[in-house]
Each structure stands twice: as C-alpha cells, then as structure tokens.
Write a protein that holds these residues in place. Structure first.
Motif, mmCIF file in Angstrom:
data_model
loop_
_atom_site.group_PDB
_atom_site.id
_atom_site.type_symbol
_atom_site.label_atom_id
_atom_site.label_comp_id
_atom_site.label_asym_id
_atom_site.label_seq_id
_atom_site.Cartn_x
_atom_site.Cartn_y
_atom_site.Cartn_z
ATOM 1 N N ILE A 79 44.505 -1.393 10.290
ATOM 2 C CA ILE A 79 44.989 -2.998 10.457
ATOM 3 C C ILE A 79 43.614 -3.593 9.430
ATOM 4 O O ILE A 79 42.509 -3.337 9.692
ATOM 5 N N PRO A 80 44.138 -4.417 8.506
ATOM 6 C CA PRO A 80 42.932 -5.172 7.800
ATOM 7 C C PRO A 80 42.177 -6.082 8.436
ATOM 8 O O PRO A 80 42.686 -6.641 9.661
ATOM 9 N N LEU A 81 40.954 -5.927 8.420
ATOM 10 C CA LEU A 81 39.936 -6.556 9.559
ATOM 11 C C LEU A 81 39.247 -7.625 8.606
ATOM 12 O O LEU A 81 38.829 -7.484 7.436
ATOM 13 N N ASN A 82 38.858 -8.612 9.390
ATOM 14 C CA ASN A 82 37.849 -9.802 8.801
ATOM 15 C C ASN A 82 36.810 -9.853 9.698
ATOM 16 O O ASN A 82 36.781 -10.357 10.751
ATOM 17 N N ILE A 83 35.701 -9.193 9.379
ATOM 18 C CA ILE A 83 34.503 -8.859 10.052
ATOM 19 C C ILE A 83 33.544 -9.772 10.211
ATOM 20 O O ILE A 83 33.087 -10.227 8.999
ATOM 21 N N ARG A 84 33.174 -10.199 11.420
ATOM 22 C CA ARG A 84 31.851 -11.285 11.458
ATOM 23 C C ARG A 84 30.855 -11.043 12.441
ATOM 24 O O ARG A 84 31.027 -10.382 13.530
ATOM 25 N N SER A 85 29.648 -11.062 11.700
ATOM 26 C CA SER A 85 28.718 -10.773 12.225
ATOM 27 C C SER A 85 28.334 -11.554 13.656
ATOM 28 O O SER A 85 28.507 -12.910 13.730
ATOM 29 N N GLY A 86 27.322 -11.251 14.499
ATOM 30 C CA GLY A 86 26.875 -12.043 15.653
ATOM 31 C C GLY A 86 25.463 -12.211 15.559
ATOM 32 O O GLY A 86 24.686 -11.611 14.737
ATOM 33 N N LEU A 87 24.855 -12.693 16.554
ATOM 34 C CA LEU A 87 23.330 -12.882 16.861
ATOM 35 C C LEU A 87 22.932 -12.502 17.882
ATOM 36 O O LEU A 87 23.427 -12.951 19.051
ATOM 37 N N LEU A 88 21.679 -11.916 18.189
ATOM 38 C CA LEU A 88 21.042 -11.566 19.180
ATOM 39 C C LEU A 88 19.603 -12.193 19.308
ATOM 40 O O LEU A 88 18.952 -12.167 18.260
ATOM 41 N N LYS A 89 19.398 -12.904 20.502
ATOM 42 C CA LYS A 89 18.193 -13.634 20.312
ATOM 43 C C LYS A 89 17.532 -13.193 21.921
ATOM 44 O O LYS A 89 18.120 -13.046 22.751
ATOM 45 N N ILE A 90 16.395 -13.150 21.607
ATOM 46 C CA ILE A 90 15.332 -12.291 22.833
ATOM 47 C C ILE A 90 14.599 -13.800 23.318
ATOM 48 O O ILE A 90 14.242 -14.596 22.739
ATOM 49 N N VAL A 91 14.966 -13.767 24.718
ATOM 50 C CA VAL A 91 14.514 -15.076 25.377
ATOM 51 C C VAL A 91 13.603 -14.368 26.671
ATOM 52 O O VAL A 91 13.263 -13.257 26.827
ATOM 53 N N ALA A 92 12.792 -15.346 27.155
ATOM 54 C CA ALA A 92 11.762 -15.060 28.077
ATOM 55 C C ALA A 92 12.333 -15.240 29.455
ATOM 56 O O ALA A 92 13.096 -15.891 29.739
ATOM 57 N N PRO A 93 11.753 -14.347 30.308
ATOM 58 C CA PRO A 93 12.205 -14.368 31.842
ATOM 59 C C PRO A 93 12.010 -15.843 32.392
ATOM 60 O O PRO A 93 10.973 -16.591 32.320
ATOM 61 N N GLY A 94 13.165 -16.582 32.978
ATOM 62 C CA GLY A 94 12.847 -17.581 33.634
ATOM 63 C C GLY A 94 13.410 -18.737 32.451
ATOM 64 O O GLY A 94 13.789 -19.938 32.868
ATOM 65 N N ASP A 95 13.777 -18.442 31.418
ATOM 66 C CA ASP A 95 14.284 -19.284 30.264
ATOM 67 C C ASP A 95 15.765 -19.750 30.716
ATOM 68 O O ASP A 95 16.441 -19.234 31.502
ATOM 69 N N ALA A 96 16.078 -21.042 30.532
ATOM 70 C CA ALA A 96 17.528 -21.886 30.841
ATOM 71 C C ALA A 96 18.553 -20.879 30.119
ATOM 72 O O ALA A 96 18.258 -20.299 28.979
ATOM 73 N N GLN A 97 19.674 -20.490 30.900
ATOM 74 C CA GLN A 97 20.800 -20.047 30.578
ATOM 75 C C GLN A 97 21.608 -20.805 29.745
ATOM 76 O O GLN A 97 21.511 -22.015 29.734
ATOM 77 N N SER A 98 22.317 -20.347 28.431
ATOM 78 C CA SER A 98 23.294 -21.001 27.436
ATOM 79 C C SER A 98 24.312 -21.225 28.018
ATOM 80 O O SER A 98 25.064 -20.051 28.658
ATOM 81 N N PHE A 99 24.852 -22.527 28.334
ATOM 82 C CA PHE A 99 26.314 -22.835 28.731
ATOM 83 C C PHE A 99 26.982 -23.676 27.845
ATOM 84 O O PHE A 99 26.618 -25.038 28.171
ATOM 85 N N ASP A 100 27.721 -23.279 26.977
ATOM 86 C CA ASP A 100 28.056 -24.296 25.706
ATOM 87 C C ASP A 100 29.545 -24.544 25.894
ATOM 88 O O ASP A 100 30.353 -23.987 26.257
ATOM 89 N N ALA A 101 29.866 -25.666 25.481
ATOM 90 C CA ALA A 101 31.490 -26.194 24.933
ATOM 91 C C ALA A 101 31.574 -25.583 23.809
ATOM 92 O O ALA A 101 31.006 -25.501 22.708
ATOM 93 N N GLU A 102 32.958 -25.119 23.713
ATOM 94 C CA GLU A 102 33.528 -24.514 22.499
ATOM 95 C C GLU A 102 34.762 -25.134 22.173
ATOM 96 O O GLU A 102 35.706 -25.291 22.793
#
Length: 340
Positions: free
Chosen positions: A165-188
């Motif tokens: 299957i021909p593929l269009n590959i897209r990279s992602g992002l990993l972010k390191i957060v501190a304990p207790g940081d707010a969780q991301s909850f986004d509108a898409e």
C-alpha cells in the motif's frame, strides 16, 4: 502466532511486479504518529493512525526518535535517549485476530514492529491502527521534545492480496512534562467540502484513565448547520457519550466510563459528527474551540484533572482538494485555556 519477518516483507515487495499499474493509480494512505506526552520514568503511548479505511493483511513499522535541540537544555542528539524499555504493542483488527512482534534496540532507540492479521482486517476501520507502549527514561528533563519518525525504507503495509500500500508517512512529537502538569485536551477540526458531513474531535495526548468528562464545542453556527451525533471509538476504552445543543454554535458532549478505561490509549476519542453549510466558501478557516466553563475531565477516582486546551479550525475546501494533503489541517493556536 504467525509472525512477519523483515525478509518476507522485502521479498513480498520485490516480487509484486504485477501490481505496478494498480498501485500507481492508488492514492497514498496517510500513516501518522499522533502527538504524545509523558513524565520521566513513566509509560508513554505512541499511537499510529490513518484517516481512511483500507484493509491491511500484514505490515512493518520502524520507529525512531530524534531530539529537537534548542527547546530545553542543550544536548547532543546521539547522547539523548528518551526510551528505557519497550513494554508492549497492540495492533487493532476488526476481527480481533491481529498479532505482533516488537524488537527494541535501546542503543539506537529503534523499534521494529511486525504484525499480521489472517482476516486482513487491520485498518478496515480508520482511526488508531496500533499503539506502542514504551517506558521513558527517568533522566529526561520536562520540556524536552523529540520528533518520532518512521523509517520510510523499513515501514510498509500490505493489503489483503499482499500488495504493498503506498504510504504518506507523517512524523509525530513527543513532549516530556513534569508530574502534576495540566493534561492536554484539545479541540480538533477538519477539512470539509460545502454541504458535507465531517467529524470534530476532542483529543488527549497522555495516558490518563477517565471515569467521565465533558467537552463543550464552540463553532460558527452559520458554518455548522446540524449536529448529527456523537460516538466514542472503543479502541480508546469503554464509554458512552451523549450530545446536546443548548444554542446555535454550541455542542455539549458528555461521556462516562464506569470502569475507568477511557483514555487508556490517548487520542481523538470523542467523534462529533456535524453538517457543514452548503453555502460555505472554499478557503474559509473557521475556529473550533472548547468553552472552559463547560469542559472538564475526571480521573478514575472522580477527581478533577487540570487541563490545558487548544483550538483548531474547520477548513472549507473544494471537492478536488479534500485528500490533497492526507486529510490534515493546520492548527489554530491563538488561544489557550487552563481549567483547574
């Protein structure tokens, strides 16, 4: 368990000479790594997803991280290793018959994942194709960010006839957060043609099992003319959802997970189906946000989770443009809300 070897994949690719014309005409399938985040020393979920159902019989993913320098404490790429160990991987198939085998090299930080479905029903329903659980190094610094790439030469999917299957590959992002940081909850948002039905999503980035929550979507009522329904993909956990529309331009999605399994895999678990106005003008970028007063998440114990949210856009396009970039949109990040 039947496992797919790298040699078998490469031979299958080389021996598929009779499919050149067919595959040349096929549109590439976008295979994307979702953004994700985690705390030092904890598990992180790396989710691979698609935007189009296309049955997969077997495949191979080669995952590798790269450090983004200059975003926190300077480090050399070769000396920064985000992962300490591979935990497990899940590959989803409609018939529940997908098996997989993963090999992780802690020195090169490369993960090779082979998978197989006898019924060829992997990705027969679009959405999350696989999730990989890795443990983060305890020596990471909050604020560190890494790109998550797939090696295009070692990443491949095969259809029910074992054609690549021909593929269009897209990279992602990993972010390191501190304990207790707010969780991301986004509108898409979404890309949409005038007069069509599209899906708006509420999406998370981190593993955080939920018992319930609410996402109050805000959008232009002249653009979004009807709310058609809401659903939660069971791959993200067991939950139910309802939607109400107290006024034009507002949709309130409430969800419950009695066993607290929702968001054990982070991602776009809320799918809100809406109708776009037939008079919408191609080129329009219309904001989609969350109302902070009507948006919250509760953990397994029913305690409120601090969240930070970003908005996105609904992009109106002409019919011939809808798949031009793999069904992805830009991000409208002009505002950010924090809910305690």
């Amino acid at each position: 368990m039947r496992e797919l070897t790298r040699t078998g994949l490469v031979l299958g690719l080389l021996l598929s000479s009779g499919l050149v014309a067919t595959q040349a005409e096929a549109k590439p399938l976008t295979l994307r790594i979702n953004k994700t985040q985690g705390e030092p020393g904890e598990l992180v979920a790396i989710t691979l997803r698609t935007y189009q159902s296309r049955p997969v019989h077997q495949g191979q993913i080669c995952l590798r991280p790269q450090f983004l320098e200059g975003l926190s404490q300077p480090r050399l790429k070769g000396l920064t290793q985000p992962f300490s160990a591979f935990s497990e991987a899940l590959v989803f198939s409609a018939n529940g018959d997908a098996s997989n085998s993963g090999i992780f090299d802690p020195v090169t930080q490369t993960l090779d994942l082979d998978f197989f479905s006898a019924s060829a029903t992997i990705n027969s329903i679009d959405g999350p194709l696989a999730v990989i659980f890795l443990r983060l190094s305890p020596n990471l610094t909050p604020g560190d960010e890494f790109t998550l790439d797939m090696d295009p030469g070692q990443t491949m999917l095969f259809d029910e006839n074992n054609n690549p299957i021909p593929l269009n590959i897209r990279s992602g992002l990993l972010k390191i957060v501190a304990p207790g940081d707010a969780q991301s909850f986004d509108a898409e948002g979404a890309r949409a043609e005038p007069g069509t039905t599209v899906t708006l999503s509420a999406t998370t980035l981190a593993i955080e099992p939920l018992s319930q929550g609410q996402a109050t979507f805000l959008f232009d009522p002249a653009l979004v003319t009807n709310i058609l329904g809401v659903s939660i993909d069971p791959r993200y956990g067991a939950a139910t959802a309802t939607v109400s529309q107290p006024q034009p331009g507002v949709a309130v999605v409430s969800f419950q997970s009695p066993n607290g399994t929702l968001n054990w895999i982070p991602g776009a678990f809320v799918a809100l189906r809406v109708r776009i106005s037939s008079s919408a003008v191609p080129g329009t970028l219309s904001p989609v946000n969350f109302d902070p007063a009507g948006t919250f998440l509760l953990d397994r114990q029913g305690q409120s989770i601090p969240i930070v949210s970003k908005g996105d856009v609904i992009e109106i396009v002409a019919a011939e443009e809808i798949f031009s970039d793999g069904f992805e949109t830009g991000s409208l990040s002009g505002w950010t809300l924090v809910v305690p």
